[in-house]
Design a protein around this motif. Structure first.
Motif, PDB file in Angstrom:
ATOM      1  N   ALA A   3      -7.295   5.933  17.661  1.00  0.00           N
ATOM      2  CA  ALA A   3      -6.784   5.567  16.341  1.00  0.00           C
ATOM      3  C   ALA A   3      -5.764   4.449  16.500  1.00  0.00           C
ATOM      4  O   ALA A   3      -4.965   4.447  17.420  1.00  0.00           O
ATOM      5  N   TRP A   4      -5.783   3.505  15.588  1.00  0.00           N
ATOM      6  CA  TRP A   4      -4.849   2.393  15.636  1.00  0.00           C
ATOM      7  C   TRP A   4      -3.921   2.392  14.431  1.00  0.00           C
ATOM      8  O   TRP A   4      -2.995   1.598  14.365  1.00  0.00           O
ATOM      9  N   ASP A   5      -4.152   3.293  13.491  1.00  0.00           N
ATOM     10  CA  ASP A   5      -3.279   3.469  12.338  1.00  0.00           C
ATOM     11  C   ASP A   5      -3.658   4.798  11.705  1.00  0.00           C
ATOM     12  O   ASP A   5      -4.564   5.490  12.178  1.00  0.00           O
ATOM     13  N   ASP A   6      -2.996   5.161  10.605  1.00  0.00           N
ATOM     14  CA  ASP A   6      -3.267   6.463   9.997  1.00  0.00           C
ATOM     15  C   ASP A   6      -4.133   6.375   8.740  1.00  0.00           C
ATOM     16  O   ASP A   6      -4.267   7.349   8.016  1.00  0.00           O
ATOM     17  N   GLY A   7      -4.742   5.237   8.494  1.00  0.00           N
ATOM     18  CA  GLY A   7      -5.624   5.088   7.335  1.00  0.00           C
ATOM     19  C   GLY A   7      -6.934   5.828   7.537  1.00  0.00           C
ATOM     20  O   GLY A   7      -7.309   6.174   8.662  1.00  0.00           O
ATOM     21  N   PRO A   8      -7.652   6.074   6.463  1.00  0.00           N
ATOM     22  CA  PRO A   8      -8.889   6.854   6.548  1.00  0.00           C
ATOM     23  C   PRO A   8      -9.993   6.208   7.380  1.00  0.00           C
ATOM     24  O   PRO A   8     -10.916   6.892   7.825  1.00  0.00           O
ATOM     25  N   PHE A   9      -9.900   4.901   7.621  1.00  0.00           N
ATOM     26  CA  PHE A   9     -10.927   4.201   8.392  1.00  0.00           C
ATOM     27  C   PHE A   9     -10.414   3.700   9.736  1.00  0.00           C
ATOM     28  O   PHE A   9     -11.145   3.053  10.465  1.00  0.00           O
ATOM     29  N   ASP A  10      -9.173   4.018  10.049  1.00  0.00           N
ATOM     30  CA  ASP A  10      -8.489   3.411  11.194  1.00  0.00           C
ATOM     31  C   ASP A  10      -8.602   4.219  12.479  1.00  0.00           C
ATOM     32  O   ASP A  10      -7.599   4.471  13.170  1.00  0.00           O
ATOM     33  N   ASN A  11      -9.807   4.627  12.808  1.00  0.00           N
ATOM     34  CA  ASN A  11     -10.056   5.315  14.077  1.00  0.00           C
ATOM     35  C   ASN A  11     -11.518   5.109  14.451  1.00  0.00           C
ATOM     36  O   ASN A  11     -12.350   4.760  13.609  1.00  0.00           O
ATOM     37  N   TRP A  17     -18.808   6.035  11.825  1.00  0.00           N
ATOM     38  CA  TRP A  17     -19.498   6.639  10.687  1.00  0.00           C
ATOM     39  C   TRP A  17     -19.704   5.604   9.581  1.00  0.00           C
ATOM     40  O   TRP A  17     -20.783   5.536   8.980  1.00  0.00           O
ATOM     41  N   CYS A  18     -18.704   4.781   9.335  1.00  0.00           N
ATOM     42  CA  CYS A  18     -18.827   3.740   8.310  1.00  0.00           C
ATOM     43  C   CYS A  18     -19.909   2.733   8.673  1.00  0.00           C
ATOM     44  O   CYS A  18     -20.637   2.265   7.799  1.00  0.00           O
ATOM     45  N   SER A  74     -10.091  -1.933   3.895  1.00  0.00           N
ATOM     46  CA  SER A  74     -10.035  -1.897   5.357  1.00  0.00           C
ATOM     47  C   SER A  74     -11.236  -2.617   5.957  1.00  0.00           C
ATOM     48  O   SER A  74     -12.376  -2.399   5.540  1.00  0.00           O
ATOM     49  N   PRO A  75     -11.021  -3.455   6.957  1.00  0.00           N
ATOM     50  CA  PRO A  75     -12.159  -4.128   7.603  1.00  0.00           C
ATOM     51  C   PRO A  75     -13.053  -3.163   8.374  1.00  0.00           C
ATOM     52  O   PRO A  75     -14.137  -3.533   8.788  1.00  0.00           O
ATOM     53  N   TYR A  76     -12.625  -1.906   8.520  1.00  0.00           N
ATOM     54  CA  TYR A  76     -13.411  -0.908   9.236  1.00  0.00           C
ATOM     55  C   TYR A  76     -14.251  -0.061   8.289  1.00  0.00           C
ATOM     56  O   TYR A  76     -15.031   0.779   8.728  1.00  0.00           O
ATOM     57  N   ALA A  77     -14.094  -0.267   6.993  1.00  0.00           N
ATOM     58  CA  ALA A  77     -14.892   0.429   5.983  1.00  0.00           C
ATOM     59  C   ALA A  77     -16.291  -0.188   5.956  1.00  0.00           C
ATOM     60  O   ALA A  77     -16.527  -1.267   6.512  1.00  0.00           O
ATOM     61  N   PRO A  78     -17.235   0.483   5.309  1.00  0.00           N
ATOM     62  CA  PRO A  78     -18.576  -0.103   5.208  1.00  0.00           C
ATOM     63  C   PRO A  78     -18.546  -1.472   4.528  1.00  0.00           C
ATOM     64  O   PRO A  78     -17.912  -1.649   3.489  1.00  0.00           O
TER      65      PRO A  78
END
Length: 146
Positions: A3-11, A17-18, A74-78
């Motif tokens: 994990a790099w932050d505590d956001g829902p997509f930040d791991n 999964w996204c 988030s850039p990690y979201a779909p």
């Protein structure tokens, strides 16, 4: 836990999964969101970190499409959500998402254990997601406006 932050997509787990959600055929995506939430919500044993992280990401997606929900940035979201597309989600998913988040924060959750080891005792992002998913709270004497 990657994990790099505590956001829902930040791991790593949520980002993977996204990516799978983005790569899926569009008609299959709502079922994938439901499956991620159901896996966590109905788990009665030890909830694996990967399942918890996927459920949090799915809950964030559901919440983003509700009144008061934060847009997905988030850039990690779909990628399809970042491009402004949406999902046709069933009306029961917000409640299922609340149940999944409650399970993630409950006993026998690897996600909670790992964050606890890191010193976290409060989870404000999940609290905000849960509040959006639960909808507005009526105060005694208030009449719900339709």
């Amino acid at each position: 836990m990657g994990a790099w932050d505590d956001g829902p997509f930040d791991n790593d787990s949520a980002a993977d999964w996204c990516g799978d959600l983005h790569d899926a055929d569009p008609p299959a995506r709502p079922a994938m969101v439901r499956a991620a939430l159901t896996t966590a919500a109905l788990n009665t044993g030890y909830l694996d970190h990967d399942d918890a992280a996927s459920a949090i990401a799915a809950a964030a997606i559901v919440a983003s499409q509700m009144p008061g929900g934060e847009p997905i940035t988030s850039p990690y979201a779909p990628d399809f959500l970042l491009a402004g597309e949406s999902l046709d989600l069933d009306d029961d998913l917000p409640q299922l998402a609340v149940e999944a988040l409650d399970r993630v924060l409950g006993d026998d959750s690897e996600w909670r254990s790992l964050w606890g080891e890191a010193g976290a005792i409060e989870f404000p992002r999940i609290t905000r997601l849960r509040a959006v998913l639960s909808g507005p709270t009526e105060l005694p004497g208030q009449i719900a406006m339709l």
